[in-house]
Design an enzyme around this catalytic site. Structure first.
Site, PDB file in Angstrom:
ATOM      1  N   HIS A  81       0.827  -1.202   0.000  1.00 56.30           N
ATOM      2  CA  HIS A  81       0.000   0.000   0.000  1.00 56.30           C
ATOM      3  C   HIS A  81       0.863   1.254   0.000  1.00 56.30           C
ATOM      4  O   HIS A  81       0.551   2.243  -0.684  1.00 56.30           O
ATOM      5  CB  HIS A  81      -0.924  -0.021   1.216  1.00 56.30           C
ATOM      6  CG  HIS A  81      -1.675   1.252   1.418  1.00 56.30           C
ATOM      7  ND1 HIS A  81      -1.422   2.090   2.469  1.00 56.30           N
ATOM      8  CD2 HIS A  81      -2.654   1.841   0.680  1.00 56.30           C
ATOM      9  CE1 HIS A  81      -2.215   3.144   2.386  1.00 56.30           C
ATOM     10  NE2 HIS A  81      -2.973   3.013   1.325  1.00 56.30           N
ATOM     11  N   GLU A  84       1.840   1.997  -3.423  1.00 51.53           N
ATOM     12  CA  GLU A  84       0.778   2.607  -4.232  1.00 51.53           C
ATOM     13  C   GLU A  84       0.879   4.127  -4.164  1.00 51.53           C
ATOM     14  O   GLU A  84       0.730   4.828  -5.173  1.00 51.53           O
ATOM     15  CB  GLU A  84      -0.586   2.145  -3.727  1.00 51.53           C
ATOM     16  CG  GLU A  84      -1.764   2.791  -4.426  1.00 51.53           C
ATOM     17  CD  GLU A  84      -3.022   2.745  -3.602  1.00 51.53           C
ATOM     18  OE1 GLU A  84      -3.723   3.776  -3.559  1.00 51.53           O
ATOM     19  OE2 GLU A  84      -3.295   1.707  -2.978  1.00 51.53           O
ATOM     20  N   HIS A  85       1.132   4.659  -2.974  1.00 53.23           N
ATOM     21  CA  HIS A  85       1.302   6.106  -2.806  1.00 53.23           C
ATOM     22  C   HIS A  85       2.509   6.615  -3.596  1.00 53.23           C
ATOM     23  O   HIS A  85       2.436   7.643  -4.285  1.00 53.23           O
ATOM     24  CB  HIS A  85       1.490   6.444  -1.332  1.00 53.23           C
ATOM     25  CG  HIS A  85       0.238   6.407  -0.532  1.00 53.23           C
ATOM     26  ND1 HIS A  85      -0.348   7.533  -0.017  1.00 53.23           N
ATOM     27  CD2 HIS A  85      -0.560   5.367  -0.165  1.00 53.23           C
ATOM     28  CE1 HIS A  85      -1.454   7.197   0.647  1.00 53.23           C
ATOM     29  NE2 HIS A  85      -1.591   5.892   0.581  1.00 53.23           N
ATOM     30  N   GLU A 161      -3.406   8.202   7.237  1.00 54.14           N
ATOM     31  CA  GLU A 161      -4.522   7.419   6.706  1.00 54.14           C
ATOM     32  C   GLU A 161      -4.893   6.311   7.668  1.00 54.14           C
ATOM     33  O   GLU A 161      -6.076   6.042   7.917  1.00 54.14           O
ATOM     34  CB  GLU A 161      -4.152   6.834   5.346  1.00 54.14           C
ATOM     35  CG  GLU A 161      -5.257   6.014   4.709  1.00 54.14           C
ATOM     36  CD  GLU A 161      -4.861   5.392   3.377  1.00 54.14           C
ATOM     37  OE1 GLU A 161      -5.572   4.473   2.939  1.00 54.14           O
ATOM     38  OE2 GLU A 161      -3.845   5.826   2.799  1.00 54.14           O
TER      39      GLU A 161
END
Length: 457
Positions: A81, A84-85, A161
């Site tokens: 994840h 992904e950023h 997040e």
């Protein structure tokens, strides 16, 4: 939003792909018209699927990587994840923000998501913009700039997040603990976003190694849906993605498997922000990929009859007839590379307490285990699953999602066909057998979300 995490708690309907009311499936060479879904593989190993839809001058360009959080090394949770950023940062060819600016300039939209089994990036644009989308996406497949500044900036974004979506949300905290309890050995028990201390510890070398290993054409699937044709997409893909060198062949995705689950486990989370309690009952079940022949289809029918929709047994009995629940249902997490879960849930209404709702849920589970379902219920469930798939085909993004998820979790385009025949083969006896085998209360994991004080009421 590009920091999204895919929800893997997908319904049984989403886990299935149907050829009914969809264009025929063929290889690019065999396609005889401009409506056939086609597939081909570039020389560097990139799989490509084209889904023509000429109703509007719009195209969806979606690139899937066959890597998710369950492929992370122990102690490196959250790296998929996190990456992904980082993919939205600049490359050695294009400065940070140029890709997104190009999409916005033509009125397009973009998104990305990470799941246990895959990471995907997509854009919706006019078909004329596809060459640019492929050029930008192919570029960041290999030319991403992993500077310390970018890494630290995005690390703080990811941690924030996690605070907002998990640590500050009671239901998310419980869900995380439930997964960690349901999966005793498999990495599905680790949150996709990762554990905070492990996110904080990821290094430049960790991220660079992950990128070099997994972000290669032979570990990716390109899905293009919309006002396109296979020949044009193939020419564009070869001109962009086709110029990227094939990466090293990856070994099979060997993951730790679960031991036999022999106990009932309860997970309780109390929080002053909870005003109405709720519960879920979770079972470890095979995904479509892991199930024995016909077994997953039987589980899908089982979940449909038991708790999916307003006509399901749980909704009709607990919400409509008894009036003790504001919600009650079930869902099957079928879109997974490995084993997954079937979940039953309920929330009390009015003067009813959670214990009453739980007893009613268990009564319906016992009834379906002991008595099975009727032929009429079986036929209705079949029809609903197929109907839901027809409606899904109305969306380019959802169609691309369906095809991409299958290929990214070890399937092939050919596996997408044949659903009507597989559902037709399911019998009432098979559904009852699945219920008896998997919906065993002695092997269930129960989750309770409760107010800070008081009993389960």
């Amino acid at each position: 939003m590009r920091n999204s995490i895919a929800n893997v708690a997908l319904s049984a309907a989403f886990a299935f792909i149907v050829a009914v009311a969809a264009p025929s499936i063929a290889t690019a060479q065999e396609a005889e018209d401009d409506t056939a879904v086609s597939s081909f593989t570039l020389e560097n190993g990139l799989d490509v699927v084209v889904i023509p839809d000429h109703r509007a001058p719009v195209a969806t360009h979606m690139l899937w990587y066959k890597v998710g959080s369950a492929d992370e090394e122990p102690g490196k949770s959250g790296i998929a994840h996190f990456f992904e950023h980082l993919m939205f940062k600049g490359t050695s060819t294009y400065p940070s923000g140029e890709f997104s600016a190009a999409i916005a300039a033509v009125g397009g939209s973009e998104n990305a998501f990470t799941s246990y089994d895959f990471t995907a990036y997509y854009q919706q644009i006019a078909p004329s913009e596809l060459p640019d989308m492929m050029r930008f996406e192919a570029d960041r497949m290999r030319n991403l700039v992993l500077s310390e500044e970018n890494i630290e900036t995005e690390r703080q974004v990811v941690l924030e997040e996690r605070r907002q979506r998990t640590d500050n949300v009671p239901s998310s905290i419980l869900s995380e603990e439930l997964n960690a309890t349901l999966y005793q050995n498999h990495p599905y028990g680790i949150p996709v976003i990762g554990w905070q201390q492990e996110i904080e510890g990821l290094t430049h070398d960790d991220l660079k190694s992950f990128y070099d290993r997994f972000y290669t054409p032979n570990n990716a699937v390109l899905v293009v849906a919309g006002d396109v044709n296979a020949d044009a997409v193939r020419a564009m893909a070869e001109e962009t993605y086709g110029k990227i060198a094939r990466g090293p062949d990856l070994p099979p995705r060997a993951r730790p498997m679960e031991p036999d689950q022999k106990t009932t486990r309860d997970v309780t989370f109390r929080d002053p922000r909870v005003t109405v309690p709720n519960l879920s009952i979770n079972w470890y079940v095979p995904s479509a990929r892991r199930a024995e022949k016909g077994e997953f289809e039987a589980l899908a029918i089982l979940s449909e009859v038991l708790g999916e929709g307003l006509r399901s047994r749980l909704y009709q009995e607990l919400v409509v007839k008894q009036g003790i629940a504001s919600s009650a249902g079930s869902y099957l997490q079928g879109a997974a590379y490995d084993y997954s879960a079937l979940v039953v849930y309920g929330e009390p209404r009015g003067g009813a307490d959670l214990e009453t709702v739980e007893a009613a849920l268990v009564a319906q589970i016992d009834k379906i285990r002991n008595e099975g379902i009727t032929p009429e219920e079986l036929e209705t469930a079949r029809t609903k699953i197929l109907r839901d798939q027809i409606f899904m085909r109305d969306s380019q993004v959802r169609s691309a999602n369906l095809f991409g998820a299958v290929l990214a979790t070890g399937g092939k385009v050919e596996d997408i066909t044949g659903l009507p025949e597989r559902l037709e083969a399911v019998t009432v006896e098979a559904v009852q057998a699945a219920a008896r085998r998997y919906l065993d209360m002695d092997h269930a994991v129960k989750g309770y979300l409760l107010p800070q004080e008081g009993d389960r009421s």
